[in-house]
Design an enzyme around this catalytic site. Structure first.
Site, short mmCIF file in Angstrom:
data_model
loop_
_atom_site.label_atom_id
_atom_site.label_comp_id
_atom_site.label_asym_id
_atom_site.label_seq_id
_atom_site.Cartn_x
_atom_site.Cartn_y
_atom_site.Cartn_z
N GLU A 101 4.21 -8.55 -14.05
CA GLU A 101 3.40 -9.68 -14.53
C GLU A 101 4.08 -10.41 -15.70
O GLU A 101 4.00 -11.64 -15.81
CB GLU A 101 2.03 -9.17 -14.95
CG GLU A 101 1.07 -10.24 -15.41
CD GLU A 101 -0.34 -9.69 -15.55
OE1 GLU A 101 -1.09 -9.72 -14.56
OE2 GLU A 101 -0.70 -9.20 -16.64
N ASP A 107 -12.65 -9.80 -11.62
CA ASP A 107 -12.98 -8.39 -11.80
C ASP A 107 -14.39 -8.37 -12.39
O ASP A 107 -14.62 -8.95 -13.46
CB ASP A 107 -11.97 -7.75 -12.76
CG ASP A 107 -12.17 -6.24 -12.85
OD1 ASP A 107 -13.33 -5.78 -12.83
OD2 ASP A 107 -11.15 -5.53 -12.96
N THR A 148 -1.04 -11.83 -23.54
CA THR A 148 -0.25 -10.59 -23.62
C THR A 148 1.13 -10.75 -22.96
O THR A 148 1.54 -9.94 -22.15
CB THR A 148 -1.02 -9.41 -22.99
OG1 THR A 148 -1.42 -9.77 -21.67
CG2 THR A 148 -2.23 -9.05 -23.82
N ALA A 203 0.87 -1.18 0.00
CA ALA A 203 0.00 0.00 0.00
C ALA A 203 0.91 1.22 0.00
O ALA A 203 1.24 1.79 1.04
CB ALA A 203 -0.91 -0.01 1.22
N1 UDP Z 1 0.67 -0.08 -5.81
C1 UDP Z 1 0.75 0.80 -4.74
N2 UDP Z 1 0.84 2.15 -4.98
C2 UDP Z 1 0.82 2.67 -6.23
C3 UDP Z 1 0.72 1.78 -7.33
C4 UDP Z 1 0.64 0.41 -7.08
O1 UDP Z 1 0.76 0.37 -3.59
O2 UDP Z 1 0.89 3.90 -6.37
C5 UDP Z 1 0.65 -1.52 -5.54
C6 UDP Z 1 -0.71 -1.98 -4.99
O3 UDP Z 1 -0.49 -3.06 -4.12
C7 UDP Z 1 -1.42 -2.41 -6.24
C8 UDP Z 1 -0.29 -3.05 -7.02
O4 UDP Z 1 0.86 -2.24 -6.74
O5 UDP Z 1 -2.49 -3.27 -5.95
C9 UDP Z 1 -0.50 -3.16 -8.53
O6 UDP Z 1 -0.97 -1.94 -9.07
P1 UDP Z 1 -2.48 -1.80 -9.59
O7 UDP Z 1 -3.39 -2.51 -8.64
O8 UDP Z 1 -2.74 -0.36 -9.81
O9 UDP Z 1 -2.44 -2.57 -10.98
P2 UDP Z 1 -3.72 -3.16 -11.75
O10 UDP Z 1 -4.37 -4.17 -10.85
O11 UDP Z 1 -4.64 -2.00 -12.04
O12 UDP Z 1 -3.12 -3.78 -12.97
#
Ligand code: UDP
Ligand code: MN
Length: 293
Positions: free
Chosen positions: A244, A267, A186, A63
């Site tokens: 990823e 989702d 991807t 977080a």
């Molecule tokens: N994260 C965070 N701060 C940020 C960006 C990302 O803590 O400013 C962490 C957070 O745990 C988040 C993870 O990195 O769940 C992956 O980013 P995000 O969930 O935005 O990716 P998405 O699920 O949209 O691909």
């Protein structure tokens, strides 16, 4: 801790040898790893088995910056649904320690807040999770927990996630890639990248936001991913889907011993297909621009 001990009892459940419990989904990978779907396992047997080993499970979450807003719901719903009846350590990595709520947890469960640096770009925040997980696996986790479950924080638990997921090394099928053809996965397609996977390789497309295993396996996985990202960075390359992409590369050559179905990472933007009997852990909608900047 005693109220946790002896909570689960072996039942006299009898498996049927001549019919499988799900015929609508793949239940096993070609390398004989179970794919975990609702209706494919008996939770009473598994609970008794893992309790006998007195396992402690670490749930790690990052977080960083504004993502601290997700912590409260994440932990509240984890208390309700994640590994109920087993020992759990939450590890919350953050740069904003005072923004993390102090929460009352059930017996046998504790939360550790770990102060870590924040990177400016969200891509770096996401990718650097690998380095931090590697370092803490070596320094701390191996003395405290048996398994790690490493997930995104912008999520809520909405149904049971229990010991059925635990294995030496596990990955989760990406909810957006369930029915996709391999050539449409991807993966990173630049041959110069350490994350490169050719069009005729790859088993599944795994999600970056949900993997786990024992500490040694997670150390190896995160060490590989971090080193690969650093090697690419030196070449001025960043893989298409960041951490990823490197995770998918690792799983291609180090097959997971269990694979979680998208029940474990859903989702609601994808609707609810018929094969999805449960949505155990779902994305909390967010405004990407607002929250990442
Ligand atoms: N994260 C965070 N701060 C940020 C960006 C990302 O803590 O400013 C962490 C957070 O745990 C988040 C993870 O990195 O769940 C992956 O980013 P995000 O969930 O935005 O990716 P998405 O699920 O949209 O691909
Ligand atoms: Mn996310």
């Amino acid at each position: 801790m005693d109220s946790i001990k002896g909570k689960f009892h072996i039942t006299n459940f009898l498996p049927c040898l001549v019919s499988s419990r799900r015929s609508d989904v793949l239940m096993m990978t070609p390398w004989f790893a179970p794919i975990v779907w609702d209706g494919t396992y008996n939770i009473d047997i598994l609970n008794a088995h893992f309790q006998q080993r007195n396992v402690c499970i670490g749930l790690t979450v990052f977080a960083i910056k504004k993502y601290t807003v997700f912590v409260q719901t994440f932990i509240e719903t984890a208390e309700k649904y994640f590994m109920v009846g087993h020992k759990v350590n939450y590890y919350v990595f953050t740069d904003r320690v005072t923004d993390i709520p102090i929460m009352e947890l059930a017996e046998g469960r504790q939360m550790r807040v770990l102060r870590v640096p924040a990177y400016q770009r969200w891509q770096d925040v996401s990718m650097r999770r690998m380095e931090m997980l590697r370092d803490y696996s070596y320094q701390q986790f191996r003395g405290e927990v048996d398994y790690l479950v490493c997930v995104d924080v912008d999520m809520r638990f909405s149904d049971e996630v229990g010991v059925e997921i635990l294995s030496d090394l596990f990955g989760t099928l990406h909810p957006g890639m369930c029915g996709a053809k391999r050539e449409h996965y991807t993966y990173e397609r630049n041959p110069q990248s350490e994350a490169y996977i050719p069009f005729d390789e790859g088993d599944f497309y795994y999600a970056g936001g949900y993997f786990g295993g024992n500490i040694e396996e997670i150390y190896k996985l995160t060490n590989f991913c971090h080193n690969a990202m650093m090697a690419d960075k030196d070449k001025n390359i960043e893989a298409i889907w960041h951490d990823e992409s490197y995770l998918n590369k690792y799983f291609l050559y180090h097959k997971p011993t269990k694979v979680l179905s998208p029940e474990y990472l859903w989702d609601n933007g994808f609707g609810i297909p018929k094969f999805l009997k449960r949505q155990r852990f779902v994305a909390v909608p967010k405004n990407h621009n607002e929250i990442r900047n």
